[in-house]
Design a protein around this motif. Sequence first.
Motif, PDB file in Angstrom:
ATOM      1  N   TYR A  32     -10.016   5.352   1.108  1.00  0.00           N
ATOM      2  CA  TYR A  32     -10.388   4.393   0.075  1.00  0.00           C
ATOM      3  C   TYR A  32     -11.905   4.272  -0.009  1.00  0.00           C
ATOM      4  CZ  TYR A  32      -5.502   3.112   0.247  1.00  0.00           C
ATOM      5  OH  TYR A  32      -4.140   3.163   0.194  1.00  0.00           O
ATOM      6  N   ARG A  34     -14.736   1.681  -1.938  1.00  0.00           N
ATOM      7  CA  ARG A  34     -14.910   0.421  -2.677  1.00  0.00           C
ATOM      8  C   ARG A  34     -16.377   0.046  -2.707  1.00  0.00           C
ATOM      9  NH1 ARG A  34     -11.245  -4.053  -0.080  1.00  0.00           N
ATOM     10  NH2 ARG A  34     -11.727  -5.108  -2.024  1.00  0.00           N
ATOM     11  N   ALA A  46      -7.747  -0.149   2.411  1.00  0.00           N
ATOM     12  CA  ALA A  46      -8.634  -0.807   1.457  1.00  0.00           C
ATOM     13  C   ALA A  46      -9.610  -1.736   2.184  1.00  0.00           C
ATOM     14  CB  ALA A  46      -7.810  -1.579   0.430  1.00  0.00           C
ATOM     15  N   GLY A  69     -12.114   2.448  -5.884  1.00  0.00           N
ATOM     16  CA  GLY A  69     -11.994   1.133  -6.503  1.00  0.00           C
ATOM     17  C   GLY A  69     -12.905   0.979  -7.703  1.00  0.00           C
ATOM     18  N   THR A 101      -6.738  -1.117  -4.251  1.00  0.00           N
ATOM     19  CA  THR A 101      -7.918  -1.431  -3.449  1.00  0.00           C
ATOM     20  C   THR A 101      -8.120  -2.929  -3.230  1.00  0.00           C
ATOM     21  OG1 THR A 101      -9.287  -1.364  -5.439  1.00  0.00           O
ATOM     22  CG2 THR A 101      -9.157   0.662  -4.117  1.00  0.00           C
ATOM     23  N   ASP A 103      -9.336  -4.952  -5.516  1.00  0.00           N
ATOM     24  CA  ASP A 103     -10.504  -5.362  -6.294  1.00  0.00           C
ATOM     25  C   ASP A 103     -10.069  -5.869  -7.664  1.00  0.00           C
ATOM     26  OD1 ASP A 103     -12.521  -4.567  -4.431  1.00  0.00           O
ATOM     27  OD2 ASP A 103     -12.135  -2.485  -4.970  1.00  0.00           O
TER      28      ASP A 103
END
Length: 132
Positions: A32, A34, A46, A69, A101, A103
Motif C-alpha cells: 500500500y 498513501r 494500509a 491511495g 486504503t 483514505d
Amino acid sequence: MISAANRLGRTTALLAAMLAASWLAAAADTYYVRQSGNDQNDGKTAKTAFKTVQRAAQVLNYGDNVVIGPGTYKENALLAERYAADGSAMSFAGDESGKLTGDPAGSVVIQSANLAFPALRFHRFRSSSCLA
C-alpha cells in the motif's frame, strides 16, 4: 501391478508439487502507498503503507500488487518491465474510493517530478479479485 513403494513415491511427488504450487500462490504480496505513509514502514497494510510509489516499486516481486491511495504523488518512479517464468505479473491500482486504503475518496495521480513528462492518473478503479 504398482508396488506400494512406487505408489508412495508418486504420492509424495504429487504432494510436493501441490505444496510448491500453494507456496508460490501465497508468496504474492499486496503493498500500500498513501499520502500519510512512511517509506520506513513495511507497506503490507494500509496502516503501514509506504509514502512513495518508488519505495513500493523497489520491494515488488512477481505476482505482487500495489494499491495507491488517493492523492497526487510528485515523484519519478522507475517501473522496469519484469516477467516471471509462470507468467505472473505485478499490478498497480489506484484506490479512488479510498475503501482499500482507508483514505477519503479522491483522484490518484502520479505526477513526474520532471515537468517534461505527463502525469499518470488512475480513474474509476474497480477492485479486482486479487485485491479484494
